[in-house]
Design a protein around this motif. Structure first.
Motif, short mmCIF file in Angstrom:
data_model
loop_
_atom_site.label_atom_id
_atom_site.label_comp_id
_atom_site.label_asym_id
_atom_site.label_seq_id
_atom_site.Cartn_x
_atom_site.Cartn_y
_atom_site.Cartn_z
N SER A 71 0.83 -1.19 0.00
CA SER A 71 0.00 0.00 0.00
C SER A 71 0.87 1.25 0.00
O SER A 71 2.08 1.19 0.26
N ARG A 72 0.24 2.40 -0.28
CA ARG A 72 0.98 3.65 -0.29
C ARG A 72 1.60 3.93 1.08
O ARG A 72 2.73 4.39 1.18
N TRP A 73 0.84 3.62 2.14
CA TRP A 73 1.35 3.88 3.49
C TRP A 73 2.52 2.96 3.82
O TRP A 73 3.49 3.36 4.46
N ALA A 74 2.43 1.70 3.37
CA ALA A 74 3.52 0.77 3.63
C ALA A 74 4.79 1.22 2.92
O ALA A 74 5.89 1.14 3.49
N LYS A 75 4.64 1.73 1.70
CA LYS A 75 5.80 2.23 0.97
C LYS A 75 6.40 3.44 1.67
O LYS A 75 7.63 3.59 1.76
N LEU A 76 5.53 4.32 2.18
CA LEU A 76 6.02 5.50 2.89
C LEU A 76 6.76 5.10 4.16
O LEU A 76 7.83 5.66 4.48
N LEU A 77 6.24 4.12 4.88
CA LEU A 77 6.90 3.67 6.10
C LEU A 77 8.28 3.06 5.80
O LEU A 77 9.22 3.21 6.59
N ARG A 78 8.40 2.41 4.66
CA ARG A 78 9.70 1.85 4.27
C ARG A 78 10.73 2.95 4.06
O ARG A 78 11.89 2.82 4.46
N THR A 150 8.66 13.14 -1.18
CA THR A 150 9.19 12.34 -0.07
C THR A 150 10.65 12.68 0.19
O THR A 150 11.08 12.84 1.34
#
Length: 421
Positions: A71-78, A150
């Motif tokens: 998900s977009r949030w998972a990518k951001l957290l990475r 980002t």
């Protein structure tokens, strides 16, 4: 000299292969440590470590391939985890105390390496493998705007800005070196170190084995291409050129190894020209030296290619290379000596060059022998390492001279300053 390198992005990439080759052939020229982002990237890590012959310290900075669903949030957290890994990496670097920090131009590699270099006050070297352009700032992301935002929020350096500000840029060809200087970097801060290739021994019977696997008659002329299937790599034009030859030459085959976005176009083109019995797309292969040993000609008409490893593999295999007279390929292939170079985009000329080699076995053999010799004598790992070590020495000597000059100026200022009563 203590050398700290970073391998963060790309898994088993061409940059990783070049980096590991340089390290693995350095001998006693310098001490090396590598910080390697490893989360289970297939066999890429194992290959790198075995080639590099260096102290490789693994760390998971959180990044994952763009192809991995999330998900977009998972990518951001990475990405946030990546940024939060900087202190841990800096602690590793402080303990090692490098004289120079190195990475490729990849966004995640150069940002982390640059942060460490600035924190330690040591020079940063960027190894440039790609053409200068906005794609360097976005890491070839499919969502460049989001990545730029980002990068800004997390305070990550733009690779293009890093190329301008780092101590030295190593390019894989003079074609790229000219681009870097046009980009505003002074000539004394840019050096070419051509990619290198070791001549590999081939197992007895490899040619026959591959030909049996691919159902290619022993008396057929096999034309090979290997690489990512992209419009810029020229496989589409290769099929078009090959289609011109089938009426004149019956015993010819075109075998294309690799995968990529252009595969569907290639399949359609093969059907359109009714070449299904003469052209094969065999996908990714891990046995390229053996695959090429079964071939008679290597074709690689790529556009603006800085210094393709595929062409080096073809030359090292003792094959004459047919390509566009374009990019860094003109620094690899000597026209009418190790292959034939034709005007970029001229499909008819490409077909004529292939026809010349198909019809002349003695010419193929002579060019192939000279191709292999050119790699052994001019593009060997030993030569590349010698050039790379020269860059390292110049960069570290200049850094020491600058540091000494800074101390001297500070001392003179202190002597001129009036005593405080």
């Amino acid at each position: 000299m203590r050398f700290l390198g970073f391998k963060i992005q790309g898994g088993a990439s061409s940059e990783a292969n070049v980096f590991a080759t340089l390290l693995g052939n350095r001998g006693e020229a310098f001490d090396a440590k590598v910080v390697y982002h490893h989360w289970g990237d297939g066999d890429g890590f194992g290959r790198f470590r075995s080639l590099a012959n260096a102290d490789v310290q693994t760390i998971d900075v959180g990044l994952r391939p763009a192809s991995e669903a999330a998900s977009r949030w998972a990518k951001l957290l990475r990405v946030v985890k990546y940024r939060l890994s900087f202190p841990e990496v800096l602690a590793i670097a402080k303990k090692y105390r490098p004289d120079v920090v190195y990475s490729s131009q990849q966004l995640w590699d150069s940002a982390l390496a640059g942060s460490v270099a600035r924190s330690l006050g040591v020079p940063q070297i960027v190894h440039l493998h790609f053409n200068i352009g906005p794609w360097l700032s976005t890491g070839f992301s499919q969502t460049p705007r989001a990545l730029k935002a980002t990068r800004t929020v997390l305070g990550l350096a733009d690779p293009l800005a890093t190329i301008r500000s780092c101590a030295h840029v190593v390019t894989v060809s003079d074609f790229l070196r000219d681009q870097v200087m046009e980009f505003g970097v002074s000539p004394e801060r840019v050096s070419t170190v051509h990619n290198a290739m070791r001549i590999q021994s081939i197992e007895p019977g490899a040619r026959q084995k591959i030909r049996r696997e691919l159902s290619i008659p022993e008396d057929a002329i096999m034309i090979a291409n290997a690489g990512n299937l992209l419009e810029s790599k020229g496989q589409l034009e290769t099929v078009q050129a090959f289609a011109q030859l089938r009426q004149k030459f019956k015993q010819i085959r075109l075998i294309i190894a690799g995968d990529g976005p252009a595969r569907a176009q290639l399949e359609a083109l093969i059907v359109e020209h009714r070449l299904q019995q003469m052209v094969q797309l065999v996908g990714h292969r891990n046995d390229i030296p053996d695959f090429l040993s079964a071939s008679d000609i290597f074709v690689h008409p790529s556009r603006r290619d800085p210094f393709p490893l595929a062409v080096l593999e073809g030359l090292a295999a003792g094959l004459p290379v047919v390509a566009w007279a374009d990019g860094g390929v003109t620094e690899q292939v000597v026209h009418e000596r190790t292959g034939l170079l034709v005007p970029t985009g001229n499909v008819e000329a490409l077909g004529s060059a292939l026809a010349t080699l198909i019809a002349n076995p003695e010419l193929r053999q002579r060019m192939g022998e000279q191709a292999r010799e050119s790699v052994a004598t001019q593009l060997s790992p030993a030569q590349a390492v010698g050039q790379f070590v020269d860059v390292l020495q110049r960069v570290t000597e200049r850094a020491r001279a600058d540091e000494a000059g800074g101390r001297s100026r500070s001392s003179r200022r202190n002597r001129r300053s009036p005593a405080v009563p």
